[in-house]
Design a protein around this motif. Sequence first.
Motif, PDB file in Angstrom:
ATOM      1  N   GLY A   1     -11.142 -24.496 -40.713  1.00 32.11           N
ATOM      2  CA  GLY A   1     -10.107 -24.782 -39.728  1.00 32.11           C
ATOM      3  C   GLY A   1      -9.454 -26.114 -40.032  1.00 32.11           C
ATOM      4  N   LEU A   2      -8.190 -26.083 -40.428  1.00 38.53           N
ATOM      5  CA  LEU A   2      -7.504 -27.305 -40.820  1.00 38.53           C
ATOM      6  C   LEU A   2      -6.251 -27.545 -39.983  1.00 38.53           C
ATOM      7  CD1 LEU A   2      -7.907 -27.107 -44.713  1.00 38.53           C
ATOM      8  CD2 LEU A   2      -9.301 -28.390 -43.063  1.00 38.53           C
TER       9      LEU A   2
ATOM     10  N   ASN B   1      -8.959 -22.786 -44.826  1.00 38.79           N
ATOM     11  CA  ASN B   1      -8.121 -22.529 -43.669  1.00 38.79           C
ATOM     12  C   ASN B   1      -7.433 -21.189 -43.836  1.00 38.79           C
ATOM     13  OD1 ASN B   1      -6.897 -23.765 -41.127  1.00 38.79           O
ATOM     14  ND2 ASN B   1      -5.050 -23.145 -42.229  1.00 38.79           N
TER      15      ASN B   1
ATOM     16  N   VAL C   1     -11.542 -24.437 -34.770  1.00 42.17           N
ATOM     17  CA  VAL C   1     -10.317 -23.640 -34.728  1.00 42.17           C
ATOM     18  C   VAL C   1      -9.865 -23.533 -33.272  1.00 42.17           C
ATOM     19  CG1 VAL C   1     -10.699 -22.405 -36.886  1.00 42.17           C
ATOM     20  CG2 VAL C   1     -11.751 -21.537 -34.787  1.00 42.17           C
TER      21      VAL C   1
END
Length: 295
Positions: free
Chosen positions: A14-15, A37, A71
């Motif tokens: 999650g980026l 991601n 996220v």
Amino acid sequence: MSQQNEQSSVTVIGLGPMGRALAGAFLDAGVRTTVWNRTPGRDRELVERGAISVGSPEEAVAASGLTVVCVVNYDAVDGILRRDAVTAALKGRTVVNLTADTPHRAREAAQWAAEHGVRYLDGAIMTPTVTIGTPAGVFIYSGPADLYDEHRPVLDALSGTHTHLGEKICRAAAYDIALLDIFWTAMAGYNHALAVARAEGITARELAPFAQGIGAILPAIFEGVAEEVDDENFSDEGSPLTSTASTMAHVIHTSEAHGIDAGVMRAAEGLARQAIGRGYGGEGFHRVAELLGRR
């Protein structure tokens, strides 16, 4: 990968803004960091700083003994981790889920992890992205204490304050929900106050110093009310509910005279009136906490 290398490495899945901040803090601390991601391209700056980018979530979780997930919600977590290949790669490894959601979803995630041999800690981040990697960051966790202790050295790379809230897996999410409740109702009140003040010719800058004064008295009030609620002591001769409801009505009337929606204050006044109607008019507003908690 050797056990020693796994213990000094981390994968970040999650980026978004927070995920990038987490990965950046790990990199700054010298932790070997693998990133993935769903949307390509968000890892470019991190890769330039030394992160390892991989093409699939199964490759990402296999790269480290610890995977940190951050996220948008647990539906997104499930869509990533519950793929067969990812679940298989996670077996025997640890997930620290820093995604915000509800206590119920935390319990569900922990049950799924246990059924698939995944070691699981739930958690939450209580401060904004700019605090990550600084002493101002605040992180909370819940789940097995030995698992938390095992991965604490890597988590400490994020700097800030880290608190393990107990083994009950949903406690971090429950704290998160309660604290967000405080924050967003406070922000709703502040923005409503700014609207009412401006309608009366007071600028936001003029009001702000006095609003800060209100904020400054809250810590002592929070502590006192908490003790009284836990002790079931709801007396408050200095500010009884009858007086409280009256002041709330003044806010409502002034707001609506300017055409400003007063729904939030009307809801608060409604709770006060309910308590008065049940015979608690001479008690403090914190009686509402007890009334709301009745099932």
